[in-house]
Scaffold this motif. Sequence first.
Motif, PDB file in Angstrom:
ATOM      1  N   ARG A 190       0.821  -1.205   0.000  1.00 33.60           N
ATOM      2  CA  ARG A 190       0.000   0.000   0.000  1.00 33.60           C
ATOM      3  C   ARG A 190       0.860   1.261   0.000  1.00 33.60           C
ATOM      4  O   ARG A 190       0.350   2.362   0.138  1.00 33.60           O
ATOM      5  CB  ARG A 190      -0.933  -0.001   1.220  1.00 33.60           C
ATOM      6  CG  ARG A 190      -1.969  -1.106   1.164  1.00 33.60           C
ATOM      7  CD  ARG A 190      -2.858  -1.131   2.390  1.00 33.60           C
ATOM      8  NE  ARG A 190      -3.983  -2.029   2.169  1.00 33.60           N
ATOM      9  CZ  ARG A 190      -5.110  -1.689   1.554  1.00 33.60           C
ATOM     10  NH1 ARG A 190      -5.266  -0.460   1.116  1.00 33.60           N
ATOM     11  NH2 ARG A 190      -6.075  -2.560   1.375  1.00 33.60           N
ATOM     12  N   TYR A 207      -7.740   5.305  -7.122  1.00 39.06           N
ATOM     13  CA  TYR A 207      -7.714   4.058  -6.357  1.00 39.06           C
ATOM     14  C   TYR A 207      -7.760   4.299  -4.851  1.00 39.06           C
ATOM     15  O   TYR A 207      -8.054   3.389  -4.087  1.00 39.06           O
ATOM     16  CB  TYR A 207      -6.456   3.253  -6.687  1.00 39.06           C
ATOM     17  CG  TYR A 207      -6.392   2.757  -8.113  1.00 39.06           C
ATOM     18  CD1 TYR A 207      -7.545   2.565  -8.867  1.00 39.06           C
ATOM     19  CD2 TYR A 207      -5.164   2.480  -8.711  1.00 39.06           C
ATOM     20  CE1 TYR A 207      -7.479   2.117 -10.179  1.00 39.06           C
ATOM     21  CE2 TYR A 207      -5.096   2.023 -10.019  1.00 39.06           C
ATOM     22  CZ  TYR A 207      -6.246   1.849 -10.748  1.00 39.06           C
ATOM     23  OH  TYR A 207      -6.177   1.398 -12.041  1.00 39.06           O
ATOM     24  N   GLY A 208      -7.449   5.516  -4.429  1.00 36.96           N
ATOM     25  CA  GLY A 208      -7.494   5.830  -3.004  1.00 36.96           C
ATOM     26  C   GLY A 208      -6.150   6.153  -2.388  1.00 36.96           C
ATOM     27  O   GLY A 208      -6.041   6.339  -1.173  1.00 36.96           O
ATOM     28  N   CYS A 226      -1.836   4.122   0.631  1.00 38.43           N
ATOM     29  CA  CYS A 226      -3.261   3.795   0.564  1.00 38.43           C
ATOM     30  C   CYS A 226      -3.668   3.078   1.850  1.00 38.43           C
ATOM     31  O   CYS A 226      -3.126   2.019   2.175  1.00 38.43           O
ATOM     32  CB  CYS A 226      -3.529   2.896  -0.647  1.00 38.43           C
ATOM     33  SG  CYS A 226      -5.260   2.463  -0.877  1.00 38.43           S
ATOM     34  N   ASN A 234      -9.175  -0.518   4.163  1.00 41.43           N
ATOM     35  CA  ASN A 234     -10.542  -0.643   4.666  1.00 41.43           C
ATOM     36  C   ASN A 234     -11.309  -1.586   3.742  1.00 41.43           C
ATOM     37  O   ASN A 234     -10.996  -1.711   2.556  1.00 41.43           O
ATOM     38  CB  ASN A 234     -11.243   0.720   4.786  1.00 41.43           C
ATOM     39  CG  ASN A 234     -11.459   1.387   3.449  1.00 41.43           C
ATOM     40  OD1 ASN A 234     -12.250   0.926   2.633  1.00 41.43           O
ATOM     41  ND2 ASN A 234     -10.751   2.495   3.210  1.00 41.43           N
ATOM     42  N   THR A 286     -14.372  -1.536   2.510  1.00 41.75           N
ATOM     43  CA  THR A 286     -15.140  -0.919   1.428  1.00 41.75           C
ATOM     44  C   THR A 286     -14.259  -0.643   0.216  1.00 41.75           C
ATOM     45  O   THR A 286     -14.659  -0.859  -0.927  1.00 41.75           O
ATOM     46  CB  THR A 286     -15.776   0.401   1.903  1.00 41.75           C
ATOM     47  OG1 THR A 286     -16.580   0.150   3.045  1.00 41.75           O
ATOM     48  CG2 THR A 286     -16.632   1.006   0.802  1.00 41.75           C
ATOM     49  N   GLN A 287     -13.047  -0.196   0.481  1.00 40.96           N
ATOM     50  CA  GLN A 287     -12.141   0.143  -0.604  1.00 40.96           C
ATOM     51  C   GLN A 287     -11.741  -1.088  -1.414  1.00 40.96           C
ATOM     52  O   GLN A 287     -11.504  -1.001  -2.616  1.00 40.96           O
ATOM     53  CB  GLN A 287     -10.888   0.819  -0.037  1.00 40.96           C
ATOM     54  CG  GLN A 287      -9.937   1.300  -1.117  1.00 40.96           C
ATOM     55  CD  GLN A 287      -8.491   1.176  -0.699  1.00 40.96           C
ATOM     56  OE1 GLN A 287      -8.122   0.268   0.035  1.00 40.96           O
ATOM     57  NE2 GLN A 287      -7.682   2.098  -1.161  1.00 40.96           N
ATOM     58  N   HIS A 299     -13.976  -1.622  -4.300  1.00 37.87           N
ATOM     59  CA  HIS A 299     -13.671  -0.624  -5.331  1.00 37.87           C
ATOM     60  C   HIS A 299     -12.438  -1.043  -6.133  1.00 37.87           C
ATOM     61  O   HIS A 299     -12.437  -0.991  -7.370  1.00 37.87           O
ATOM     62  CB  HIS A 299     -13.444   0.733  -4.659  1.00 37.87           C
ATOM     63  CG  HIS A 299     -12.883   1.779  -5.574  1.00 37.87           C
ATOM     64  ND1 HIS A 299     -13.557   2.246  -6.687  1.00 37.87           N
ATOM     65  CD2 HIS A 299     -11.693   2.449  -5.542  1.00 37.87           C
ATOM     66  CE1 HIS A 299     -12.813   3.153  -7.306  1.00 37.87           C
ATOM     67  NE2 HIS A 299     -11.688   3.289  -6.639  1.00 37.87           N
ATOM     68  N   LEU A 300     -11.399  -1.496  -5.437  1.00 34.02           N
ATOM     69  CA  LEU A 300     -10.166  -1.906  -6.108  1.00 34.02           C
ATOM     70  C   LEU A 300     -10.380  -3.171  -6.938  1.00 34.02           C
ATOM     71  O   LEU A 300      -9.777  -3.324  -8.005  1.00 34.02           O
ATOM     72  CB  LEU A 300      -9.058  -2.133  -5.076  1.00 34.02           C
ATOM     73  CG  LEU A 300      -8.590  -0.888  -4.316  1.00 34.02           C
ATOM     74  CD1 LEU A 300      -7.492  -1.250  -3.324  1.00 34.02           C
ATOM     75  CD2 LEU A 300      -8.106   0.189  -5.272  1.00 34.02           C
TER      76      LEU A 300
END
Length: 207
Positions: free
Chosen positions: A124, A160-161, A172, A175, A177-178, A181-182
């Motif tokens: 990350r 991507y966050g 990054c 979490n 939730t992320q 998304h990824l």
Amino acid sequence: MLAQLRKRFSKIDKEIISDAIKWFGENVKETEDILTWLTENTTNLQQQHYLMYLVQLFGNKLGKTAILQVWSNCNQILVDTNMKLREICATSNLNELNVNEVIREMCLHILWNILKYPKHIKYRQIHKQALYNYLSKKCHTLGADFECVFVNMQELLQYYGFKVEDNDNWYCQYNHTQLLHLWNCYRSAIDQQIMYVFILLSIKQMI
């Protein structure tokens, strides 16, 4: 001019209005046209920023109608629209196709490591200089536009966050939730990879 446009286009973010004025060299008609287009085709500030970004990136190659159509086809997802528009442009420009492939390959590598080892901090964290060096070498090998690759890679990292730390590197946070998304981003990149191979083969047949 700025005050008048802000009053007339009250639903448009003032930052976008300022960008539009600069982008069109204070050409009133073109500025009004793009702001009207944004008003008619967006429902929130995020969409305004995304579409304005896409117009600035692809406006000289594709018309607003084409950009809007791809945006709609990609369910108004910035990263998918960005990739798709790049591939459309790449059909007439092999260098653009190589740019897209460098970005996609790097994205797949980053996303897969995070998805496979979601709690490992090292996956990350991205060292900016290491990223710079890798992309530079890859672009040199493929003959791709490095500046274009690096700018768009940073845009995607934000999507991507990832956030830039004080040391100028990317990080990054973890979490649940992320991760979804990824995962969706990864699936999209895989789909684009298949399309890339098809387009590349088609272009090579024409050369």
